[in-house]
Structures are given as C-alpha cells and as structure tokens.
Design a protein around this motif. Structure first.
Motif, short mmCIF file in Angstrom:
data_model
loop_
_atom_site.label_atom_id
_atom_site.label_comp_id
_atom_site.label_asym_id
_atom_site.label_seq_id
_atom_site.Cartn_x
_atom_site.Cartn_y
_atom_site.Cartn_z
N HIS A 120 33.49 65.36 152.37
CA HIS A 120 33.08 64.09 151.76
C HIS A 120 34.16 63.43 150.92
CE1 HIS A 120 29.06 65.17 153.11
NE2 HIS A 120 28.75 63.91 152.91
N ALA A 121 35.37 63.98 150.95
CA ALA A 121 36.45 63.40 150.14
C ALA A 121 36.91 62.07 150.73
CB ALA A 121 37.62 64.38 150.08
N TYR A 122 37.00 61.06 149.89
CA TYR A 122 37.61 59.82 150.38
C TYR A 122 39.02 59.72 149.79
CZ TYR A 122 36.43 57.63 145.85
OH TYR A 122 36.34 57.33 144.52
N ALA A 123 39.89 59.02 150.52
CA ALA A 123 41.29 58.92 150.09
C ALA A 123 41.43 57.90 148.97
CB ALA A 123 42.16 58.52 151.27
N LEU A 124 42.23 58.25 147.99
CA LEU A 124 42.34 57.41 146.79
C LEU A 124 43.39 56.32 146.89
CD1 LEU A 124 42.17 60.28 144.19
CD2 LEU A 124 40.53 58.40 144.37
N GLY A 125 44.20 56.35 147.92
CA GLY A 125 45.29 55.37 148.00
C GLY A 125 46.53 55.88 147.29
N THR A 126 47.56 55.08 147.27
CA THR A 126 48.86 55.56 146.78
C THR A 126 49.39 54.67 145.66
OG1 THR A 126 50.18 54.24 148.31
CG2 THR A 126 49.35 56.33 149.13
N GLU A 127 50.40 55.18 145.00
CA GLU A 127 51.09 54.41 143.97
C GLU A 127 52.54 54.89 143.90
OE1 GLU A 127 49.42 55.08 140.08
OE2 GLU A 127 49.26 57.23 140.40
N THR A 128 53.37 54.09 143.23
CA THR A 128 54.78 54.44 143.15
C THR A 128 55.08 54.95 141.74
OG1 THR A 128 55.23 52.67 144.70
CG2 THR A 128 57.11 53.53 143.49
N VAL A 129 55.77 56.09 141.68
CA VAL A 129 56.19 56.61 140.37
C VAL A 129 57.69 56.85 140.41
CG1 VAL A 129 53.96 57.70 139.85
CG2 VAL A 129 55.75 59.03 141.00
N SER A 130 58.29 56.90 139.24
CA SER A 130 59.72 57.20 139.19
C SER A 130 59.92 58.68 139.50
CB SER A 130 60.28 56.89 137.81
OG SER A 130 59.72 57.76 136.86
N LEU A 131 61.10 59.02 140.00
CA LEU A 131 61.37 60.41 140.36
C LEU A 131 61.10 61.35 139.19
CD1 LEU A 131 62.43 62.38 142.51
CD2 LEU A 131 64.72 62.02 141.59
N GLU A 132 61.47 60.93 137.98
CA GLU A 132 61.29 61.86 136.85
C GLU A 132 59.83 62.09 136.48
OE1 GLU A 132 63.57 58.33 134.96
OE2 GLU A 132 63.40 59.29 136.91
N ASN A 133 58.94 61.24 137.00
CA ASN A 133 57.51 61.46 136.75
C ASN A 133 56.80 62.01 137.98
OD1 ASN A 133 57.47 60.57 134.06
ND2 ASN A 133 57.59 58.46 134.77
N SER A 134 57.55 62.48 138.95
CA SER A 134 56.92 62.85 140.22
C SER A 134 56.52 64.31 140.32
CB SER A 134 57.86 62.50 141.38
OG SER A 134 58.99 63.36 141.37
N TYR A 135 56.99 65.16 139.39
CA TYR A 135 56.65 66.57 139.48
C TYR A 135 55.13 66.77 139.47
CZ TYR A 135 55.45 71.27 138.28
OH TYR A 135 54.83 72.50 138.29
N ASN A 136 54.65 67.64 140.35
CA ASN A 136 53.24 68.01 140.42
C ASN A 136 52.35 66.93 141.03
OD1 ASN A 136 51.52 70.20 140.11
ND2 ASN A 136 50.81 69.58 138.09
N ARG A 137 52.94 65.85 141.53
CA ARG A 137 52.15 64.85 142.24
C ARG A 137 52.16 65.19 143.74
NH1 ARG A 137 51.15 60.17 139.14
NH2 ARG A 137 49.69 59.71 140.83
N ILE A 138 51.32 64.52 144.49
CA ILE A 138 51.24 64.77 145.93
C ILE A 138 51.98 63.66 146.66
CG2 ILE A 138 49.68 65.08 147.89
CD1 ILE A 138 49.31 67.24 145.77
N LEU A 139 52.94 64.06 147.48
CA LEU A 139 53.73 63.09 148.27
C LEU A 139 52.82 62.29 149.19
CD1 LEU A 139 56.90 64.87 149.70
CD2 LEU A 139 56.87 62.72 148.40
N ALA A 140 52.94 60.97 149.13
CA ALA A 140 52.14 60.12 150.03
C ALA A 140 53.00 59.59 151.17
CB ALA A 140 51.51 58.98 149.24
N GLU A 141 54.19 60.11 151.30
CA GLU A 141 55.08 59.74 152.40
C GLU A 141 55.88 61.00 152.74
OE1 GLU A 141 58.11 56.96 151.05
OE2 GLU A 141 58.18 57.90 149.06
#
Lengths: 414, 414
Positions: free
Chosen positions: A20-41
């Motif tokens: 039942h999970a729906y996709a939340l969409g994506t956003e852009t973050v700076s490299l230094e804030n990207s740790y522990n996020r999920i790659l959307a590309e």
C-alpha cells in the motif's frame, strides 16, 4: 462481547503493508546534505574513472620498449626531461629514453606507457638507471579501469552512504535528486501516560513509546511531528487522529488497538472510513498491531506495550516508509547466529526477542514480555523463532534480524 | 633519497591511535536530541519497572483463593464492583468474590492477586463466572519484574539508540548528560583536486575524499568544518593546517602523506612539532596512513586514494573519535562470512577489501585498487585478509568488519 480477530502470518502482514505504499516524489538536495537519503536517480558515469591514464606511484614515466634488455649487468639509463606532480600535465612528447619524473595521480605524458617506481630506479644527476625491462602498461592506472563512461554505477533507490557520496562527488553531482521524506505524526494514546518531565503518580507511567518511535525515525533520518498524549476518550481522540492524518503522510499511534473497553482506535478507523489491512498478527509481541489505510495514507496502530511497539515499528513501519521513499532494500538485514543460552518457552506464534548479537552468538537481551522496556535498550537485534516450535537450546542456530544497520535487504527472508 | 619508513601491524597502529584520545567532557541535551549520542552517565532506575503490580491483560482482578475449586461443572461467580482502565486506580478494597473489571496496564486493586482474562470468563449482568481456579499472581505483571529500583540498567559510554531513549523516557530523563562531540576539520590536499561543482580538465579529478569523510562523520552523528582544497605547496598548506589544528579537536587531511616530491604533510608535522605515532602501516590499501598528535590533538593524515582514505577513516579515525566521546564500543563490529568468489591475489600485508555482505556470504564489491572509488559505494563491509596469506577461494570463511552499523564492539578482534 469479545470481538474475534483472525491473526495473519507475519510475512503476509508485511506484504500487505508494503503493497500500500505510495511514492512520495523527489526533491533536490546538495551533496553535503545527501547522506542517508535515498537516491531518486541512478548514478551514471559522466566520464571514465580514472579520467585519464595515470601513475599510481611516485616514479618515472618511460616508453617501455626502450627498457628492453635491462638487467643488473646492463642497466639502462633514462634522461629526466620533465617533472610533474598530480594535477599537472607534461608538455613533453617522449621519445627514446627520455623520461618524466612523475608523482602519484599525474597523467602519463604523451607516448609514455609504463611507470618505473622510485624503488626500482637509481637516480643521479638528471637521469636514472633501471635493471629490469618494463612491460607496456606496467604500473599504469588505466583510464576507465574503475568505471567506464556511461556505466550505471549505482541504482536508483539505493541509500546514499559515504561511498556513494564519494562517487557522486567524483562525477560532479553538487546537487542530488533524492526521494522526499514522509511527514510522520506520532500520537501516544492511553490515560495512564505521563509526559517524560512529569512526576510519577500511582497508576501512571511515563510515555516511552512516543520518544522511542521518534528515535526509530531519527535512525532512518526522518523527522516527525508529535501530537502529544491522548487519553482514552473516543471523541477527543478521533479529532486528534483526523487532524494528524490530514497533516501527515502517515500517522503512528501507540496503544488503543486491543479489545479493551477503552481501546478506541478500531472505532476511530471505522469513523474515518479507513481500510483495516489487518488487526491481528500471529506474532509475539505485538499481535494486536493494526495497520489501516485512509485516503492512501497509512495509519499505523502500534501496541502500547513498549517491546511490541518497538517490534511493530521495525517490522511494518520501517519497510513501508522506505518503500514510500523508493528504496530498494526495505527490510531489516537478516542473518543467522548461534543461540548462547536456552530459550525454553514454546512459540505458538512467531516470536521476536530483543537480543544482543556479537557477530557470532546471540542471546535474549533481558526480561522477555511485551511490556518490557529494558531489553529494548540492551538489544541490537531480534531473534526470530518460528511459530509452532518448542523451546530452543544453547548452540541452536536461529534467525536474526539486525537493528541499527544503515541499509537493509531487498528481500523478506522469513 | 627515499625516506625509509617502518610499517607497523594494523592492530598496533589502532592501539597507538586510541591510546592518545583525550576526553571531551560532557553536555546536556534534551531527550529528543539524544539519539545517536554517547551516554555520559549510567541510566539508573529511579523506580521499579513496572512501578506497581499491574494487569497485563484486559479482564478481571480477583482474589485468587476464592477461585479455588472452580471447574466446568462448578463455575464460580464473581461480582463486578468497579471498572478501571489504564491510568485509573480503583478505590475498592476487594473481599471474597468481589472483582474489578480491569484493562491492560491498570494497577491491581487492593487485595486482588490474580487476573482473569476476558476469554477465561463469561460475563453476564454485572458478574462473571470462571471454570478454573487461579493461582496467586497468575496473569499479574509484578512491580519491578523488568527493572528493580536502583538497578544500573545501561552503562555510561553506551550509544543512545531508540531503546535507550524509551528507557530514559521511562525514568523521566527529559534531559540527558552526553559526551561532547569533537570539532572536526577536513582539509583535502592535492594540486589535482577540483571542487565537486567544477568542470573536469586534463590531469585533474574532483575531490571525492572531503565529501566522503564528511559523510563518514555524519554517519557517526558528527558535524565538521571543511577547510577546502589545498594545493601541494608547503608554506600555504602549513598555514592552513596550523589554523585548522588550532580551531578543531582533530584535523583530518587527505593526500600528501606519501614520499612524493610534493607530499608536504611530513614536513608540516615536523614544523608543528607534532609527534608522529606512525607513518606506515602493514596494510593495503592505506599503508601511508599517518597519525600524529600535536598539543594533544589528533592530526589524521589519510591517503589521497579514495579506498585507502575510506579504510583509514574507519580503522583509525572512527575509534579515536568514539574514544574521545567516552564510548565503550569503539571498534567496527566483527563477524565472519563465507567468501562467495575467489580472491587470488596474495596478501603480503593485511588486506582490507570493500565488500558486499548479505548476512551470510561476502564478495569484493568491485575493482580492488587503493584508488578505486566505485567499490566504496557498492560495499557495506570490509573483508580482512591477514598479511602473509596466499589467495583465498570461494567457500573460505573470512573475517569481516561491518560498516554503517549504529554501535560497534568493545574489542578489536583482528
């Protein structure tokens, strides 16, 4: 009078939730804030790595064929015509026994095809001698040997760990496309609950589930909004749940999901018109764990018992949130370990035991009841004992789910 | 001409590093900000858990001795004189076959000593009957059964994980005493380095080590200050290092520690009057990893090669920082796994291979050279092959250090 609920197996419950999970969409973050996020590309190599043939050592770049025949009795001498460090490009076009003194990471000068390491040469007054022949490409780090241009190096849906950051930096991703994170609400229900700062009074206990879930979310890098404490009153609780559900992608409640006289979550789900995916799971602790969906949003009804609440979060909430974020590896990592003490209780249902795992052996982390709290603090894993089994003894190999690991596994293995 | 360095074993290098850690002191944070910090005080139980005898089920509180003799043919009837939910305290003092309808979590009424679960009774019109006798304390959750008052439940130096948060909340720790976090500086040296946003030009590569180390620190919950890029120039680099060392508890540099013509870190350490703990470790990658101490502060000189840099951080920087924070479990968690493909290279020195571990099997995560970057992004563990060994084959059991795990191990096992 008693409502009868039909328990479903853990694996079925897990699948129902993640479906039942729906996709939340994506956003852009700076490299230094990207740790522990999920790659959307996916990470695609914009260029080969290394981007050019380079020296992996400090030494001399030569044309290998002019080293032919070198030996201890017949040392061959090369003339040093240039000297480059990493980041520099030699303008020399080598011929014959001309050589360039070159440092680690510098690109090979034109025509050169081998590197003589410092320790393989004797330098004297602008030249050096060698006593062995060099093969073409000997001691050369070749363009593209690590990554080819255009290669998909990391798949979309991967967790960004430090190595991923290194790769993103290599390819110039100053900005990274990542999955949005869900907005989570936490509501702790129960007339017995005090806030952490309140003084203990008879019949009451402090709310430990709310702060614990906030920390379980923090461990996933996810923030949350706390809707405080709610007494076991239907109308009041309904209003808070309705508001929280409207303001969040997912509401996690604790307590109120059993069949007690003041367990109002079932009635609230009904009023909300929510679809209850299940309200009984064949597991201990946490059999009353309930998951419902309203307007596509999750309503997680975790048990008010701390150990049951903790386990329900890790088994159901965590993979659901990771799936919403497009993650590929949504399940707790599974391994096996050797039980280092007897566990004599029979297991009518699948049992999850907070446990201390040392990389080889595992044992229950303490008092094992659904309302236990100390064992959650002492454990770093869950022992999983299948339903329908009798006691286990020291030396038995048991299934283990690991807690507090950065990235999980793509398959549910139990 | 070549400086000769004496390599020391990995275990000796690790011990030399952690021996120089100084304690950073403590600070107070709110419970909601305590996740992933290191406890600077033990968690002592201010009260027993549960704080009172309570019902673990929805049912009826009775005096057990008045259930004696109950059976299918001789059901015993109890009168319901009160009805309490969790958080409520009954004013009734039970006698005889008086009973209180009681919900999960509520304290046992005075004189009662057993709980009849709903499903063990038939209720009708203000009373219920049972068909079996109950033992004293049957179905009762006893005061202190989980934790006794005054018990030291969690030791100082433990990582605060979600279960710890639950326990802290239980005992009313709205504020928690934790270790201060070190102030870390990162300086990436090398004339070949471009910033991540810069366009690639011949002979240059983008700085991947700086962002990677920042992410390795972020994984530990530690922030850092970046001193940017420094070309391989002695005087300039010295000034930046001097300033950074003055402003931080620990400076991590990458590059410049080998014996190349523009490797100025050794000269900088000398100018600073730093004590070099070691500048060569019997390991691959990362043999040039250098650790120095100046004015009690660490100067970590990691290799400029990404895989070597990554490994050097995890092996040396991580435990040193955790020790500064008073953590007890400062080393990467160790386990063993089955190698799932051949690794034919001989290992003159201890070899650390970025690897993908699935809970049972492990294999190298890709191209295995010290300057590789893709394998760092693809790995979640390090295979450790002892120095002095020949190749390993699929099916061999190998030592593994796990990456990205919340809390490590107290002992260095390799």
């Amino acid at each position: 009078m008693m409502e009868t609920r039909k328990p479903i197996p853990v694996s079925e419950a897990v699948m129902k939730v993640v479906d039942h999970a729906y996709a939340l969409g994506t956003e852009t973050v700076s490299l230094e804030n990207s740790y522990n996020r999920i790659l959307a590309e996916p990470v695609i190599a914009a260029h080969p790595v290394p981007p050019f043939d380079r020296s992996p050592y400090d030494g001399y770049a030569i044309i290998s064929k002019f080293s032919a025949g070198a030996c201890g009795e017949h040392r061959i001498s090369f003339d040093i015509v240039d000297h480059i460090g990493a980041g520099e490009v030699s303008r020399e076009i080598l011929t014959g026994t001309k050589a360039v003194r070159i440092m680690t990471g510098a690109p090979l000068p034109e025509n050169s095809d081998a590197i003589v390491m410092f320790e393989q040469a004797v330098e004297f007054d602008g030249s050096f001698t060698i006593r062995k022949p060099f093969e073409p490409l000997e001691n050369v780090s070749l363009q593209g040997e690590d990554v080819s241009q255009g290669e998909k190096v990391i798949e979309s849906g991967s967790l960004i760990q430090p190595g991923t950051v290194a790769l993103l930096a290599t390819f110039g991703y100053a900005q990274v496309e990542v999955s949005k994170q869900p907005t989570i609400g936490i509501l702790s229900t129960g007339s017995e609950l005090l806030d952490v700062a309140e003084k203990l009074v008879p019949g009451k206990i402090r709310n430990s589930n709310g702060p614990m879930i906030a920390a379980q979310l923090a461990r996933m890098g996810i923030a949350c909004k706390t809707y405080g404490l709610s007494a076991d009153k239907l109308d009041e609780s309904f209003e808070i749940v309705q508001q929280a559900a409207a303001e969040t992608d997912c509401l996690i409640t604790t307590g109120g999901v059993s069949v007690g006289d003041f367990d109002f979550l079932p009635a609230i789900y009904e009023r909300l018109g929510a679809q209850v995916l299940f309200n009984k799971v064949a597991m201990r602790p946490g059999s009353v764990t309930t998951v419902a969906v309203a307007d596509g949003k999750y309503l997680f009804g975790l048990s008010g018992n701390p150990s049951a609440c903790f386990t329900g979060f890790e088994l159901f909430v965590r993979p659901a949130l990771l799936k919403m974020m497009g993650a590929r590896k949504i399940y707790l990592p599974h391994t096996t370990a050797i039980l280092s003490e007897d566990f004599t209780k029979a297991n009518p249902f699948t049992r999850f035991i907070r446990a201390a795992y040392d990389g080889q052996n595992i044992k229950p982390a303490g008092f094992n009841k659904s309302n236990a709290v100390a064992s959650i603090a002492k454990g770093n894993a869950l022992i999983v004992l299948p339903g329908g089994t009798r006691g286990f003894t020291a030396g038995d190999t048991v299934d283990v789910l690991l807690l507090g690991v950065e990235e999980g596994q793509a398959e549910w293995k139990l």
